[in-house]
Scaffold this active site. Structure first.
Site, PDB file in Angstrom:
ATOM      1  N   ASP A 135       0.744  -1.222   0.147  1.00  0.00           N
ATOM      2  CA  ASP A 135       0.117  -0.045   0.048  1.00  0.00           C
ATOM      3  C   ASP A 135       0.910   1.133   0.098  1.00  0.00           C
ATOM      4  O   ASP A 135       1.879   1.423   0.655  1.00  0.00           O
ATOM      5  CB  ASP A 135      -0.947  -0.086   1.357  1.00  0.00           C
ATOM      6  N   ASP A 140      -4.059   2.393  -4.928  1.00  0.00           N
ATOM      7  CA  ASP A 140      -2.652   2.302  -4.210  1.00  0.00           C
ATOM      8  C   ASP A 140      -2.421   1.095  -3.528  1.00  0.00           C
ATOM      9  O   ASP A 140      -1.398   1.171  -2.696  1.00  0.00           O
ATOM     10  CB  ASP A 140      -2.388   3.658  -3.518  1.00  0.00           C
ATOM     11  N   GLU A 141      -3.134   0.020  -3.782  1.00  0.00           N
ATOM     12  CA  GLU A 141      -3.140  -1.157  -2.877  1.00  0.00           C
ATOM     13  C   GLU A 141      -3.311  -2.378  -3.731  1.00  0.00           C
ATOM     14  O   GLU A 141      -4.193  -2.246  -4.485  1.00  0.00           O
ATOM     15  CB  GLU A 141      -4.363  -0.889  -1.882  1.00  0.00           C
TER      16      GLU A 141
HETATM   17  P1  TTP Z   1      -5.189   4.901   1.415  1.00  0.00           P
HETATM   18  O1  TTP Z   1      -4.488   4.258   0.884  1.00  0.00           O
HETATM   19  O2  TTP Z   1      -6.569   4.639   2.296  1.00  0.00           O
HETATM   20  O3  TTP Z   1      -4.683   6.455   2.145  1.00  0.00           O
HETATM   21  P2  TTP Z   1      -3.397   7.060   1.870  1.00  0.00           P
HETATM   22  O4  TTP Z   1      -2.656   6.456   0.781  1.00  0.00           O
HETATM   23  O5  TTP Z   1      -3.498   8.431   1.550  1.00  0.00           O
HETATM   24  O6  TTP Z   1      -2.359   6.934   3.140  1.00  0.00           O
HETATM   25  P3  TTP Z   1      -1.804   5.640   3.881  1.00  0.00           P
HETATM   26  O7  TTP Z   1      -0.234   5.859   3.979  1.00  0.00           O
HETATM   27  O8  TTP Z   1      -2.457   5.462   5.276  1.00  0.00           O
HETATM   28  O9  TTP Z   1      -2.285   4.569   3.153  1.00  0.00           O
HETATM   29  O10 TTP Z   1      -6.055   5.668   0.111  1.00  0.00           O
HETATM   30  C1  TTP Z   1      -5.286   5.860  -1.046  1.00  0.00           C
HETATM   31  C2  TTP Z   1      -5.822   7.358  -1.836  1.00  0.00           C
HETATM   32  O11 TTP Z   1      -7.240   7.233  -1.952  1.00  0.00           O
HETATM   33  C3  TTP Z   1      -5.554   8.567  -1.054  1.00  0.00           C
HETATM   34  O12 TTP Z   1      -4.260   8.970  -1.019  1.00  0.00           O
HETATM   35  C4  TTP Z   1      -6.620   9.395  -1.191  1.00  0.00           C
HETATM   36  C5  TTP Z   1      -7.704   8.237  -1.918  1.00  0.00           C
HETATM   37  N1  TTP Z   1      -8.664   8.501  -0.815  1.00  0.00           N
HETATM   38  C6  TTP Z   1      -9.809   9.343  -0.817  1.00  0.00           C
HETATM   39  O13 TTP Z   1      -9.866  10.130  -1.823  1.00  0.00           O
HETATM   40  N2  TTP Z   1     -10.747   9.542   0.191  1.00  0.00           N
HETATM   41  C7  TTP Z   1     -10.650   8.668   1.239  1.00  0.00           C
HETATM   42  O14 TTP Z   1     -11.461   8.839   2.048  1.00  0.00           O
HETATM   43  C8  TTP Z   1      -9.753   7.842   1.313  1.00  0.00           C
HETATM   44  C9  TTP Z   1      -9.553   6.880   2.555  1.00  0.00           C
HETATM   45  C10 TTP Z   1      -8.578   7.683   0.220  1.00  0.00           C
HETATM   46 MG    MG Z   2      -2.343   4.254   0.986  1.00  0.00          MG
END
Ligand code: TTP
Ligand code: MG
Length: 406
Positions: free
Chosen positions: A9, A104-105
């Site tokens: 991720d 992103d995962e």
């Molecule tokens: P995530 O992987 O949940 O968050 P992240 O990558 O920003 O942070 P982390 O380091 O905790 O993984 O989500 C990936 C992307 O999806 C995030 O950068 C933006 C988008 N997203 C939204 O647009 N709205 C949301 O509520 C969430 C959770 C994510």
């Molecule tokens: Mg992320």
């Protein structure tokens, strides 16, 4: 052999893409989602900004109250989609057993890959390094025998982390963690569990299975398994699209036949181009209409022979459109066209008659030019109409390209 599953991720994904493009943003308090005076919520916050309590889903105004000095960025989706695409390509180079979960995962089944990379841990280090070198993005990786533990390990390791849970250690790894770390345990389930005196994942399996089932039904059984670190779910590569469609909502409701036809042609050509790009043939064509009062209808026609030709898609769409309009007097708000029941392409040319062959060659030539110069490089007779009737500057109808959706 025990399975080895990776969960990868990207950290603060949207923010990290912005930082990769503008290095002066690195290490700063950055929030992507929009300006703080706008409505809307935080999409992603840098880890520095998270220290102020900012998190995804929080209204932008609230975020700016917590941390007025943060840099707020609107963000732009195409950049993130591009980065996501390249991220998945890197992963696919490491193992063909790839399951993208979101932008992103992803999960990667890497069972047996240690011989190539020395160890799975080293393999994960290489993956992280390659993502950093090629995209400038930090990633966190969790490794375990199943998906649940791998995902939780990745999350705990963030940011820029790497955490491997050895085979046999799953249960003791999970035991001290709060129950809401288990996937599927939201606010409501957490509340019930806490009411039952269960606060940590380790306490969950001490409850009799029947008691869990009486509270949560079939999910009780799943919880019981996950809490013991057991998760046999496979890493599933994505299945190919079962249908392809395009639709658009008009700026102003209409019944103008020429305009509806021209729009249908344009959308049908986009569908046809994607169909051919995926090397598929379709058996069914579907027309979708939404009327002024928001009633939505779909009308489907099964072709006598599978096809990937723009002309066939368009002709069938027009036939369905005429029929639908004759049964309804309302103005049209949205029009869409799609194909389904897809089969692999690879039709034998000698099975086609001469005119179908010409049509196929024409479609291919158009696709080649469009691939090189963009979709609007070629306007066929019908879509040209869109320009004549509705010049960009004119009042009235305008195709809203942003609402164009699959
Ligand atoms: P995530 O992987 O949940 O968050 P992240 O990558 O920003 O942070 P982390 O380091 O905790 O993984 O989500 C990936 C992307 O999806 C995030 O950068 C933006 C988008 N997203 C939204 O647009 N709205 C949301 O509520 C969430 C959770 C994510
Ligand atoms: Mg992320």
């Amino acid at each position: 052999m025990a399975r080895r599953i990776m969960h990868i991720d990207l950290d603060a994904f949207f923010v990290s893409v912005e930082q990769a493009l503008k290095p002066e943003l690195k290490g700063k308090l950055v929030v992507v989602g929009g300006r703080p005076d706008k409505r809307g919520v935080v999409a992603s916050a840098s880890y520095e900004a998270r220290k102020f309590g900012i998190h995804a889903g929080m209204p932008l105004a609230a975020a700016s109250r917590l941390c007025p000095q943060a840099i707020f960025i609107e963000g732009s989706f195409p950049k993130y989609r591009d980065a996501s695409h390249r991220f998945m390509e890197i992963l696919a180079d490491f193992s063909p057993f790839l399951e993208p979960v979101s932008l992103d995962e992803a999960y990667l089944d890497v069972t047996g890959f240690e011989s190539i990379h020395g160890s799975i841990h080293q393999m994960a280090t290489k993956i992280k390094q390659q993502i950093k070198d090629e995209l400038g993005l930090p990633a966190s990786v969790g490794i375990a025998s199943g998906k649940v533990v791998a995902k939780i390990a990745a999350e705990l390791s963030k940011p820029d982390g790497l955490l491997e849970v050895a085979s046999g250690e799953e249960r003791s790894f999970l035991a001290p963690l709060p129950v809401d770390k288990l996937p599927g345990v939201g606010k409501k389930t957490e509340q019930i569990l806490r009411g039952l005196g269960i606060n940590t994942i380790g306490e969950l399996p001490t409850m009799p299975l029947d008691a869990l089932k009486s509270h949560f039904g079939a999910f009780g059984e799943v919880l019981h398994r996950y809490a013991r670190g057991i998760d046999d779910r496979k890493v599933e590569p994505p299945v190919a699209a079962k249908s392809i469609s395009r639709e658009t909502t008009f700026g102003k409701d209409t019944r103008d036949r020429a305009f509806l036809k021209a729009t249908l042609r344009y959308l049908g050509e986009r569908v046809g181009a994607e169909l051919r790009q995926e090397n598929k043939q379709a058996k069914c064509v579907t027309l979708k209409l939404r009327y002024a009062d928001f009633t939505t209808i779909t009308r489907r026609h099964t072709l006598s022979q599978t096809s990937d030709s723009d002309q066939t898609i368009f002709d069938t769409g027009i036939m369905l459109l005429k029929k639908a309009l004759s049964q309804e007097r309302q103005l049209v708000r949205l029009i869409g066209i799609g194909v389904s029941n897809l089969v692999e392409g690879g039709r034998q040319l000698d099975m086609l008659d001469a005119s179908a062959q010409r049509q196929e060659q024409l479609n291919k030539a158009i696709d080649r030019i469009r691939n090189k110069y963009g979709f609007s490089a070629i306007q066929t007779g019908r879509t040209l109409l869109l320009k004549d009737i509705f010049p960009e500057t004119g009042e009235g109808y305008k195709l809203q390209t942003p609402s164009l959706s699959r």
